[in-house]
Design a protein around this motif. Structure first.
Motif, mmCIF file in Angstrom:
data_model
loop_
_atom_site.group_PDB
_atom_site.id
_atom_site.type_symbol
_atom_site.label_atom_id
_atom_site.label_comp_id
_atom_site.label_asym_id
_atom_site.label_seq_id
_atom_site.Cartn_x
_atom_site.Cartn_y
_atom_site.Cartn_z
ATOM 1 N N ARG A 1 22.766 65.458 -4.706
ATOM 2 C CA ARG A 1 22.530 63.629 -4.460
ATOM 3 C C ARG A 1 21.181 62.023 -4.723
ATOM 4 O O ARG A 1 21.822 61.249 -5.496
ATOM 5 C CB ARG A 1 22.705 63.002 -2.929
ATOM 6 C CG ARG A 1 24.076 61.857 -3.008
ATOM 7 C CD ARG A 1 23.781 61.195 -1.733
ATOM 8 N NE ARG A 1 24.039 60.167 -1.242
ATOM 9 C CZ ARG A 1 24.594 59.536 -0.766
ATOM 10 N NH1 ARG A 1 23.741 60.096 0.713
ATOM 11 N NH2 ARG A 1 24.516 57.754 -0.113
ATOM 12 N N TYR A 2 20.226 62.702 -4.551
ATOM 13 C CA TYR A 2 18.565 61.968 -4.511
ATOM 14 C C TYR A 2 18.698 61.733 -5.731
ATOM 15 O O TYR A 2 18.463 61.102 -6.117
ATOM 16 C CB TYR A 2 17.883 61.678 -3.368
ATOM 17 C CG TYR A 2 18.166 61.693 -2.175
ATOM 18 C CD1 TYR A 2 18.321 60.057 -1.570
ATOM 19 C CD2 TYR A 2 19.203 62.915 -0.837
ATOM 20 C CE1 TYR A 2 18.764 59.676 0.064
ATOM 21 C CE2 TYR A 2 19.781 61.872 0.223
ATOM 22 C CZ TYR A 2 19.585 60.985 1.211
ATOM 23 O OH TYR A 2 19.401 60.608 1.417
ATOM 24 N N ALA A 3 18.422 62.894 -6.572
ATOM 25 C CA ALA A 3 18.081 63.716 -7.837
ATOM 26 C C ALA A 3 18.856 62.558 -8.605
ATOM 27 O O ALA A 3 18.431 61.647 -9.405
ATOM 28 C CB ALA A 3 17.224 64.824 -7.600
ATOM 29 N N LEU A 4 19.937 62.849 -8.141
ATOM 30 C CA LEU A 4 20.957 62.086 -9.724
ATOM 31 C C LEU A 4 21.220 61.059 -9.253
ATOM 32 O O LEU A 4 21.146 59.783 -10.016
ATOM 33 C CB LEU A 4 22.623 62.860 -9.776
ATOM 34 C CG LEU A 4 22.526 64.467 -9.915
ATOM 35 C CD1 LEU A 4 24.147 65.037 -9.759
ATOM 36 C CD2 LEU A 4 21.777 64.377 -11.346
ATOM 37 N N THR A 5 21.124 60.027 -8.252
ATOM 38 C CA THR A 5 20.866 58.543 -7.851
ATOM 39 C C THR A 5 19.653 58.173 -7.807
ATOM 40 O O THR A 5 19.428 56.872 -9.029
ATOM 41 C CB THR A 5 21.612 58.391 -6.058
ATOM 42 O OG1 THR A 5 22.757 58.871 -6.317
ATOM 43 C CG2 THR A 5 21.212 57.178 -6.472
ATOM 44 N N ASN A 6 18.698 58.522 -8.416
ATOM 45 C CA ASN A 6 17.196 58.106 -9.092
ATOM 46 C C ASN A 6 17.465 58.287 -10.733
ATOM 47 O O ASN A 6 16.675 56.878 -10.437
ATOM 48 C CB ASN A 6 16.530 58.969 -8.324
ATOM 49 C CG ASN A 6 16.225 58.728 -6.718
ATOM 50 O OD1 ASN A 6 16.741 57.835 -6.316
ATOM 51 N ND2 ASN A 6 15.329 59.579 -6.113
#
Length: 438
Positions: free
Chosen positions: A16-21
């Protein structure tokens, strides 16, 4: 006032965080006006996707250490830092690595190659790859007359800096700036791009314009690798096309000839499959790069400047034909493969039909042989009855003769009486045995 209950704890998807960033992974630089910017894109000559990205990072760290700048995170794919009086932006892409450096102020000589000195010569000599493109930017304030752009002040500069025949000059982003370039390589090996910025345009918008222009040129250059690949495979496809045509013309022969043609056709199909595998990535990447170029040009929202061609028109006239050539080569390769497969299926059917006819003839021959064997078997059985009866008559006669002599019967008479009985018994016995076996 009641408090809103806190959201109950939820388990996040691991990405989640990697793809949002990733949405914020490559911010545009902030560029003041006037400014000078340089851009460099390099790519390994072979197997760029599987390259050692650690070498790219190590090369960046070497440059940062020379300027005493901060290092990127270990797994970073982009990095922005101040390196002396320059802003430095580094990005690691699927096939290439790019560097952008910009500084306040203009060089005394327009498009002075000395602006690239931010990248030392010995450092450039060890770049892990080969140059795809490099750009010199000259970013000036737009001259105004009565609050509007003054073309008379810009015109002499464009005539002096660029080749008029291929010059593209256009307003971008609701006339926030004028962008001009002839997309030619100057004697120093760089493309030249001039940007005349309206005084009311913010620095972030200027940075986005520079970023979009870098992307347009980079992806345009990368897409042209597909043209080189298309030209390379076109000659090979011509040879294979002629071979395929000759093989298809010779498909009307007999079964043995069809098998020979099928073997040759399999070789052609294998060669076409090899070409498709070797070209699929490059052709697919070219399609993606083409889409990015058109998208980046669209977001600039061009308006015609002084009747000159826009970036979109320049690309449509000079670059789109190359992309059509790539698409035509890809389509032709796919059609040749399909033709080879159809011909292979037809020949396989032809060979199977011929083999079925041969099998039918073979079965008929086997039936005839079986019939002959059956007749021979009957003949042998008849002979067997005679042979067995001969020995059986002898045995039975030897047993019956001592009993028949007191009755006045001679040995010859005993043989005469015993023989029909024994032959009939043997024949019945063999027939019973054969019926049980069947």
């Amino acid at each position: 006032m009641p408090m809103t209950p806190a959201t109950p704890p939820l388990q996040d998807h691991p990405l989640r965080y990697a793809l949002t960033n990733e949405l914020h992974a490559r911010p545009s630089p902030v560029v003041a006006v006037p400014a000078t910017a340089v851009f460099l894109a390099v790519k390994p000559s072979e197997d760029a996707v599987a390259r050692d990205r650690g070498r790219d990072r190590a090369h960046l760290v070497d440059l940062l250490d020379r300027h005493g700048a901060a290092h990127p995170a270990p797994d970073a794919t982009h990095h922005f830092v101040r390196a002396g009086r320059h802003g430095l932006k580094w990005e690691n892409h699927t096939e290439m690595t790019t560097w952008m450096a910009f500084s306040d102020g203009l060089t005394q000589r327009p498009f002075d190659p000395a602006a690239f000195d931010v990248f030392p010569g010995d450092w450039l000599a060890r770049v892990p790859g080969m140059r795809v493109t490099s750009i010199l930017f000259r970013i000036e304030e737009m001259p105004l007359a009565d609050g509007e752009c003054d073309p008379a002040a810009i015109r002499p500069k464009l005539e002096d800096w660029f080749v008029a025949e291929s010059l593209a000059a256009t307003y971008v982003l609701d006339r926030a700036a004028i962008v001009a370039s002839d997309f030619r390589i100057d004697p120093a090996g760089h493309l030249r791009m001039a940007i005349f910025v309206h005084p009311q345009t913010g620095r972030r918008r200027v940075g986005r314009i520079v970023q979009r222009l870098c992307e347009i040129e980079t992806y345009r250059a990368m897409s042209m690798l597909g043209l080189a690949r298309a030209r390379q495979v076109s000659g090979q496809m011509g040879v294979l096309d002629r071979r395929l045509g000759d093989l298809q013309a010779g498909m009307s022969g007999g079964a043995s000839h069809a098998e020979e043609v099928l073997g040759a056709l399999i070789e052609v199909s294998a060669e076409l499959e090899r070409l498709e595998m070797a070209s699929s990535f490059r052709f697919g990447a070219t399609r993606a790069y083409e889409a990015i170029v058109h998208d980046r040009i669209a977001v600039l929202r061009e308006e015609r400047y002084e009747g000159r061609q826009t970036l979109a028109e320049f690309m449509r006239r000079r670059w789109d034909p190359a992309m059509r050539t790539v698409r035509a080569a890809e389509s032709r390769l796919a059609l040749l493969s399909e033709r080879a497969m159809r011909a292979g299926r037809l020949l396989s059917t032809q060979v199977e039909v011929a083999r079925s006819a041969q099998n039918a003839e073979l079965l008929q021959s086997m039936d005839r042989r079986a019939d002959l064997q059956l007749r021979l078997q009957h003949t042998v059985e008849g002979l067997s009855v005679v042979a067995i009866s001969y020995y059986a008559v002898g045995l039975v006669s030897n047993m019956v003769t001592p009993l028949a002599e007191p009755m006045g019967l001679s040995k010859t008479s005993v043989y005469a009486m015993v023989t029909p009985v024994v032959v009939l018994a043997v024949w019945l016995a063999l027939r019973r045995i054969r019926s049980k076996l069947h």
